[in-house]
Design a protein around this motif. Structure first.
Motif, PDB file in Angstrom:
ATOM      1  N   UNK A 214       0.821  -1.217   0.000  1.00  0.00           N
ATOM      2  CA  UNK A 214       0.000   0.000   0.000  1.00  0.00           C
ATOM      3  C   UNK A 214       0.855   1.267   0.000  1.00  0.00           C
ATOM      4  N   UNK A 215       2.152   1.117   0.286  1.00  0.00           N
ATOM      5  CA  UNK A 215       3.070   2.243   0.145  1.00  0.00           C
ATOM      6  C   UNK A 215       3.609   2.344  -1.279  1.00  0.00           C
ATOM      7  N   UNK A 216       3.207   1.392  -2.136  1.00  0.00           N
ATOM      8  CA  UNK A 216       3.639   1.425  -3.523  1.00  0.00           C
ATOM      9  C   UNK A 216       5.052   0.950  -3.742  1.00  0.00           C
ATOM     10  N   UNK A 217       5.529   0.041  -2.891  1.00  0.00           N
ATOM     11  CA  UNK A 217       6.911  -0.440  -2.962  1.00  0.00           C
ATOM     12  C   UNK A 217       6.912  -1.917  -3.361  1.00  0.00           C
ATOM     13  N   UNK A 218       6.910  -2.230  -4.668  1.00  0.00           N
ATOM     14  CA  UNK A 218       6.802  -3.631  -5.094  1.00  0.00           C
ATOM     15  C   UNK A 218       7.987  -4.487  -4.671  1.00  0.00           C
ATOM     16  N   UNK A 219       9.202  -3.928  -4.702  1.00  0.00           N
ATOM     17  CA  UNK A 219      10.371  -4.712  -4.329  1.00  0.00           C
ATOM     18  C   UNK A 219      10.308  -5.194  -2.898  1.00  0.00           C
ATOM     19  N   UNK A 220      10.009  -4.277  -1.960  1.00  0.00           N
ATOM     20  CA  UNK A 220       9.931  -4.642  -0.545  1.00  0.00           C
ATOM     21  C   UNK A 220       8.734  -5.543  -0.277  1.00  0.00           C
ATOM     22  N   UNK A 221       7.607  -5.266  -0.941  1.00  0.00           N
ATOM     23  CA  UNK A 221       6.416  -6.087  -0.729  1.00  0.00           C
ATOM     24  C   UNK A 221       6.670  -7.526  -1.165  1.00  0.00           C
ATOM     25  N   UNK A 222       7.315  -7.717  -2.309  1.00  0.00           N
ATOM     26  CA  UNK A 222       7.600  -9.071  -2.780  1.00  0.00           C
ATOM     27  C   UNK A 222       8.646  -9.757  -1.902  1.00  0.00           C
ATOM     28  N   UNK A 223       9.641  -8.999  -1.424  1.00  0.00           N
ATOM     29  CA  UNK A 223      10.647  -9.584  -0.539  1.00  0.00           C
ATOM     30  C   UNK A 223       9.991 -10.114   0.730  1.00  0.00           C
ATOM     31  N   UNK A 224       9.133  -9.283   1.328  1.00  0.00           N
ATOM     32  CA  UNK A 224       8.455  -9.696   2.548  1.00  0.00           C
ATOM     33  C   UNK A 224       7.505 -10.856   2.290  1.00  0.00           C
ATOM     34  N   UNK A 225       6.830 -10.828   1.149  1.00  0.00           N
ATOM     35  CA  UNK A 225       5.915 -11.909   0.806  1.00  0.00           C
ATOM     36  C   UNK A 225       6.669 -13.230   0.681  1.00  0.00           C
ATOM     37  N   UNK A 226       7.785 -13.220  -0.036  1.00  0.00           N
ATOM     38  CA  UNK A 226       8.543 -14.456  -0.238  1.00  0.00           C
ATOM     39  C   UNK A 226       9.141 -14.956   1.076  1.00  0.00           C
ATOM     40  N   UNK A 227       9.526 -14.018   1.942  1.00  0.00           N
ATOM     41  CA  UNK A 227      10.016 -14.421   3.257  1.00  0.00           C
ATOM     42  C   UNK A 227       8.893 -15.076   4.062  1.00  0.00           C
ATOM     43  N   UNK A 228       7.704 -14.473   4.033  1.00  0.00           N
ATOM     44  CA  UNK A 228       6.562 -15.038   4.760  1.00  0.00           C
ATOM     45  C   UNK A 228       6.245 -16.441   4.259  1.00  0.00           C
ATOM     46  N   UNK A 229       6.216 -16.617   2.938  1.00  0.00           N
ATOM     47  CA  UNK A 229       5.930 -17.936   2.371  1.00  0.00           C
ATOM     48  C   UNK A 229       7.011 -18.927   2.779  1.00  0.00           C
ATOM     49  N   UNK A 230       8.268 -18.481   2.770  1.00  0.00           N
ATOM     50  CA  UNK A 230       9.389 -19.364   3.084  1.00  0.00           C
ATOM     51  C   UNK A 230       9.338 -19.880   4.515  1.00  0.00           C
ATOM     52  N   UNK A 231       8.824 -19.059   5.443  1.00  0.00           N
ATOM     53  CA  UNK A 231       8.769 -19.494   6.841  1.00  0.00           C
ATOM     54  C   UNK A 231       7.436 -20.145   7.188  1.00  0.00           C
ATOM     55  N   UNK A 232       6.606 -20.385   6.172  1.00  0.00           N
ATOM     56  CA  UNK A 232       5.415 -21.188   6.389  1.00  0.00           C
ATOM     57  C   UNK A 232       4.096 -20.461   6.521  1.00  0.00           C
ATOM     58  N   UNK A 233       4.061 -19.151   6.245  1.00  0.00           N
ATOM     59  CA  UNK A 233       2.788 -18.425   6.307  1.00  0.00           C
ATOM     60  C   UNK A 233       1.960 -18.793   5.082  1.00  0.00           C
ATOM     61  N   UNK A 234       0.723 -19.181   5.294  1.00  0.00           N
ATOM     62  CA  UNK A 234      -0.152 -19.600   4.203  1.00  0.00           C
ATOM     63  C   UNK A 234      -0.607 -18.397   3.379  1.00  0.00           C
ATOM     64  N   UNK A 235      -0.735 -18.538   2.048  1.00  0.00           N
ATOM     65  CA  UNK A 235      -1.207 -17.420   1.218  1.00  0.00           C
ATOM     66  C   UNK A 235      -2.601 -16.917   1.585  1.00  0.00           C
ATOM     67  N   UNK A 236      -3.451 -17.801   2.116  1.00  0.00           N
ATOM     68  CA  UNK A 236      -4.839 -17.397   2.405  1.00  0.00           C
ATOM     69  C   UNK A 236      -4.906 -16.223   3.394  1.00  0.00           C
ATOM     70  N   UNK A 237      -4.266 -16.292   4.567  1.00  0.00           N
ATOM     71  CA  UNK A 237      -4.348 -15.142   5.479  1.00  0.00           C
ATOM     72  C   UNK A 237      -3.627 -13.904   4.942  1.00  0.00           C
ATOM     73  N   UNK A 238      -2.601 -14.096   4.094  1.00  0.00           N
ATOM     74  CA  UNK A 238      -1.925 -12.926   3.518  1.00  0.00           C
ATOM     75  C   UNK A 238      -2.889 -12.167   2.617  1.00  0.00           C
ATOM     76  N   UNK A 239      -3.619 -12.894   1.784  1.00  0.00           N
ATOM     77  CA  UNK A 239      -4.621 -12.245   0.923  1.00  0.00           C
ATOM     78  C   UNK A 239      -5.696 -11.587   1.781  1.00  0.00           C
ATOM     79  N   UNK A 240      -6.093 -12.254   2.864  1.00  0.00           N
ATOM     80  CA  UNK A 240      -7.124 -11.693   3.741  1.00  0.00           C
ATOM     81  C   UNK A 240      -6.665 -10.368   4.346  1.00  0.00           C
ATOM     82  N   UNK A 241      -5.396 -10.300   4.759  1.00  0.00           N
ATOM     83  CA  UNK A 241      -4.871  -9.060   5.339  1.00  0.00           C
ATOM     84  C   UNK A 241      -4.803  -7.959   4.287  1.00  0.00           C
ATOM     85  N   UNK A 242      -4.335  -8.296   3.089  1.00  0.00           N
ATOM     86  CA  UNK A 242      -4.275  -7.303   2.013  1.00  0.00           C
ATOM     87  C   UNK A 242      -5.667  -6.741   1.731  1.00  0.00           C
TER      88      UNK A 242
END
Length: 331
Positions: A214-242
């Motif tokens: 939401x800050x318009x920072x695709x690089x940081x958003x994707x980095x954090x997303x891939x880190x979250x996925x890597x440590x086991x966070x499910x995509x479903x709650x990530x989409x829910x938060x977005x």
């Protein structure tokens, strides 16, 4: 949120009702009552009665005066699960004159079972201590903020939010995290302090992904997303938060001007969340937010089984959101 209400130095009445589903608040209310009783009765005898496995007549036995004298507190747990025997024994006890040196504490989570006992307790002038549910993010933020105020510590809104993001799934864990920060730190508890203790958990959450997107920072958003996925966070709650964060922007933007507290009540958010949303809105148009809502709905269907690749679906949503920010729209 509603606080567990005490009576300060006032004498504890013969009957106390602890009502509400939040276990940690109910436990504190009972403990608070026992502490107050021990001020005048250090040798207080505490008897705990549980609805499960209750034997008829046991309550009357526990409530009878002790051969050795002294004060007694009978704590009845789980009235909302009580059978007819326990309810009947409670009603008989409440129908008598309160025995000297006896305090009856009854705990009831919710529901209609035990309603006659609840009415009798209130009719007898019972002190009522509330343990309201702590479910929403706003409830949890209010709970954490109260924990810090209770300890006479100042915590910023950003720190409270970060803590809720890191450990907010379980209220008991949230209370323990607050206590750790209170005991292990000095001065103002800010976001950096929380990150020092819980940075790994915070960074892996969908909230961090949403903040960057939401800050318009695709690089940081994707980095954090891939880190979250890597440590086991499910995509479903990530989409829910977005989706939730986009809806909050829409709600605050639609509410117009006004005091943060007033708007917070209107849209079901905490005042600091409203302030944060207002700052974020500077980079958004109504059309961009509408596009994001549509993309979030589509991604939600895909990560819940409608698509072949949930990770790709959430990555595409992140890129859609960052692409709608005005910094990428010539704004």
């Amino acid at each position: 949120m509603t606080e567990v209400v005490g009576a300060g130095s006032a004498r504890v009445p013969p009957y106390v009702l602890v009502t509400g589903p939040e276990e940690i608040l109910a436990e504190r209310a009972v403990a608070q009552t026992l502490d107050e009783l021990r001020v005048t009765s250090p040798q207080l005898e505490v008897v705990r009665v549980y609805a499960g496995g209750y034997e008829p007549g046991a309550l009357a036995l526990h409530a009878s005066p002790s051969l050795f004298g002294g004060a007694t507190c009978v704590v009845v747990h789980d009235l909302d699960e009580a059978g007819e025997e326990l309810q009947g024994d409670l009603l008989r006890l409440l129908g008598q004159e309160p025995a000297p040196d006896l305090t009856l504490v009854v705990q009831h989570r919710s529901g209609q079972r035990g309603r006659k006992v609840l009415d009798a307790l209130r009719g007898a002038g019972a002190r009522v201590l509330e343990a309201p549910a702590v479910r929403t993010d706003r409830d949890k933020s209010d709970f954490a903020a109260h924990e810090f105020r209770r300890a006479r510590r100042k915590a910023t809104g950003e720190a409270v939010r970060a803590l809720v993001e890191a450990v907010g799934k379980d209220v008991r864990e949230l209370a323990a995290a607050c206590q750790q920060l209170i005991e292990d730190t000095t001065g103002v508890i800010d976001e950096q302090v929380v990150l020092t203790y819980h940075g790994g958990k915070v960074e892996a959450t969908g909230f961090r992904v949403a903040d960057a997107a939401l800050a318009g920072d695709p690089g940081e958003a994707l980095r954090l997303l891939r880190h979250a996925i890597a440590v086991g966070v499910d995509p479903v709650p990530i989409v829910a938060v977005l989706a939730q964060q986009v809806r909050q922007l829409v709600g605050v933007g639609s509410a117009g001007r006004g005091r943060s507290g007033d708007i917070a009540r209107e849209v079901g958010m905490a005042p600091w969340q409203v302030d944060r949303a207002r700052r974020t809105l500077a980079g958004w148009t109504a059309e961009g937010l509408a596009t994001c809502l549509q993309a979030a709905a589509a991604a939600d269907a895909e990560v819940k089984g409608g698509g072949r690749d949930p990770v790709y679906a959430v990555e595409r949503l992140v890129l859609t959101i960052t692409g709608q920010h005005t910094r990428h729209q010539g704004g």
